[in-house]
Motif scaffolding. Sequence first.
Motif, PDB file in Angstrom:
ATOM      1  N   LEU A   6      32.842  38.743  39.238  1.00  0.00           N
ATOM      2  CA  LEU A   6      32.307  38.001  40.380  1.00  0.00           C
ATOM      3  C   LEU A   6      32.303  38.882  41.625  1.00  0.00           C
ATOM      4  O   LEU A   6      33.223  39.668  41.847  1.00  0.00           O
ATOM      5  N   ASP A   7      31.255  38.729  42.426  1.00  0.00           N
ATOM      6  CA  ASP A   7      31.117  39.502  43.654  1.00  0.00           C
ATOM      7  C   ASP A   7      31.179  38.605  44.879  1.00  0.00           C
ATOM      8  O   ASP A   7      30.879  37.420  44.824  1.00  0.00           O
ATOM      9  N   TYR A 134      41.025  38.023  37.210  1.00  0.00           N
ATOM     10  CA  TYR A 134      41.418  36.660  36.877  1.00  0.00           C
ATOM     11  C   TYR A 134      41.210  36.377  35.398  1.00  0.00           C
ATOM     12  O   TYR A 134      40.421  37.022  34.711  1.00  0.00           O
ATOM     13  N   TRP A 135      41.962  35.413  34.916  1.00  0.00           N
ATOM     14  CA  TRP A 135      41.806  34.864  33.575  1.00  0.00           C
ATOM     15  C   TRP A 135      41.794  33.357  33.792  1.00  0.00           C
ATOM     16  O   TRP A 135      42.772  32.774  34.253  1.00  0.00           O
ATOM     17  N   HIS A 165      36.679  40.779  36.919  1.00  0.00           N
ATOM     18  CA  HIS A 165      37.077  41.391  38.186  1.00  0.00           C
ATOM     19  C   HIS A 165      36.564  40.545  39.339  1.00  0.00           C
ATOM     20  O   HIS A 165      35.497  39.937  39.258  1.00  0.00           O
ATOM     21  N   LEU A 166      37.332  40.526  40.390  1.00  0.00           N
ATOM     22  CA  LEU A 166      36.914  39.903  41.635  1.00  0.00           C
ATOM     23  C   LEU A 166      36.616  41.015  42.618  1.00  0.00           C
ATOM     24  O   LEU A 166      37.520  41.722  43.064  1.00  0.00           O
ATOM     25  N   ASN A 167      35.365  41.198  42.933  1.00  0.00           N
ATOM     26  CA  ASN A 167      34.923  42.223  43.878  1.00  0.00           C
ATOM     27  C   ASN A 167      34.747  41.562  45.243  1.00  0.00           C
ATOM     28  O   ASN A 167      33.690  41.018  45.532  1.00  0.00           O
ATOM     29  N   ILE A 168      35.817  41.610  46.036  1.00  0.00           N
ATOM     30  CA  ILE A 168      35.837  40.863  47.310  1.00  0.00           C
ATOM     31  C   ILE A 168      35.283  41.734  48.367  1.00  0.00           C
ATOM     32  O   ILE A 168      35.418  42.397  49.089  1.00  0.00           O
TER      33      ILE A 168
END
Length: 168
Positions: A6-7, A134-135, A165-168
């Motif tokens: 997720l972005d 995250y899971w 992956h969390l691409n913050i």
Amino acid sequence: MSTENLDRAEAIDKLKTLVDKIDIGMMCTNTSDVANLHAVPMSRQEVDEEGNLWFLFSSESETYKNLQESSHISVLYSDISNYNFLSINGIATVSQDKSRIDKYWNKMIEGWFEKGKEDPRIRILKVSPSEGHYWDNKSNKLVTFLKVAASAVSGQKLDIGREGHLNI
């Protein structure tokens, strides 16, 4: 388990959802002995619109001392009842921002600081995520267990959740 990276906005929404659901995370800081981490349970005060995590803590804590040496920090969240997990690595910023202290002050925090909101030990901790993973289980633990068992018996791949992956 399917992968769903997720972005930006979606990543922040996922972060907020998981942190709000789980609340207590294990905050890990580096110790002067680089072979070990110092971990303490911490309740978040807020996840803001940019994905920053905010906490109140004491300047007398081991966490505060460790952050004087290194601003690198990790916060790990685990909801074992639903198989939801979150790992955040980031940079910590410490302040004494009175407006944030006022914003986050509540009865629970009051128990940690005997001098109230004016306690000179109160610090604000902002964790700015640099990476996250995250899971997220799509159902509860029992349903997941049954899907895993059915998948093992049938050989079929059943969708039991997402990770990414969390691409913050």
